[in-house]
Scaffold this active site. Sequence first.
Site, short mmCIF file in Angstrom:
data_model
loop_
_atom_site.label_atom_id
_atom_site.label_comp_id
_atom_site.label_asym_id
_atom_site.label_seq_id
_atom_site.Cartn_x
_atom_site.Cartn_y
_atom_site.Cartn_z
N ALA A 131 0.82 -1.21 -0.01
CA ALA A 131 0.09 0.04 -0.13
C ALA A 131 0.78 1.28 0.03
O ALA A 131 0.53 2.21 -0.83
CB ALA A 131 -0.83 0.04 1.25
N ARG A 185 -3.28 -20.62 -6.28
CA ARG A 185 -2.50 -21.03 -7.61
C ARG A 185 -3.06 -22.41 -7.80
O ARG A 185 -2.79 -23.24 -7.08
CB ARG A 185 -1.06 -20.86 -7.17
CG ARG A 185 -0.22 -21.23 -8.47
CD ARG A 185 1.47 -21.20 -8.44
NE ARG A 185 1.53 -19.61 -8.33
CZ ARG A 185 2.48 -19.40 -7.18
NH1 ARG A 185 3.41 -20.24 -6.49
NH2 ARG A 185 2.76 -18.09 -6.71
N GLU A 209 -7.06 -13.31 -5.87
CA GLU A 209 -6.61 -13.57 -7.06
C GLU A 209 -6.25 -15.26 -7.25
O GLU A 209 -5.77 -15.85 -6.38
CB GLU A 209 -4.99 -13.23 -6.88
CG GLU A 209 -4.30 -13.14 -8.24
CD GLU A 209 -2.83 -12.42 -8.18
OE1 GLU A 209 -2.48 -11.71 -9.19
OE2 GLU A 209 -2.17 -12.91 -7.25
#
Length: 244
Positions: free
Chosen positions: A70, A93, A155
């Site tokens: 950040a 993953r 993700e």
Amino acid sequence: MATIVENELDSLKNLKDSFVRFMMTYKFALEEVNTKINILKQEFQYADDYNPIEHITSRLKSPESIINKAYRKGFDLTLSSIKENIRDIAGVRITCSFISDIYKISRMLQNQKDIKLIEVKDYVKNPKPNGYRSLHLIIQIPVFMSNRVNDVYVEVQIRTIAMDFWSSLEHKIYYKYSGEIPKELKEELTEAAFSALKLDEKMENIHDQVNKIKKHSQFEQSLPFEGPLQITEEILRQIQQNKE
């Protein structure tokens, strides 16, 4: 003075509690996604003769890593800013055997109604300059808490075994040299990435040939006779009888 100190301690405690709850939502989101992928994997194992999912790994960024990213990106150091701008706090993953499996798994995840696709970065078709290849998805998934629903970013990286091997090696070398990799070594890594791509393409071709042979064999087994030759002889026999 004592009151001021107590107020500061209370503020710190509230901040800590908020951050713990914040990280819990990502932990739960990770568990949700892992469950979905494991269900797909088990379905392939029991209902299909081929399982495209080889390995699954997951991780949560550490608080230190989150704050550093950040700060590096110039984002406000608030939970709302971090939530909106840092979308890889939770990561999964998936490693598979073939390039075609990457997109097959991606479609299956995107077809799930409670998964919202936010962003796609296709480094398989458009590799990074250093040769890195992988498909990156940013998805959003609802996490149902006791008194609220949080939509959380996760993700998902999907890559072949060859891509994963190269990426792991490159990552280790990068940190060994503190990001300053010698030019010669960079060139060798890029060549290795190209070799990994050629291996993937060759294995994909072999996989396709095996599937064609298998389909042909299954077709022959489904025929009402022992094989194509017998059918041909039967047809010729019927033609001869019609002539007579």
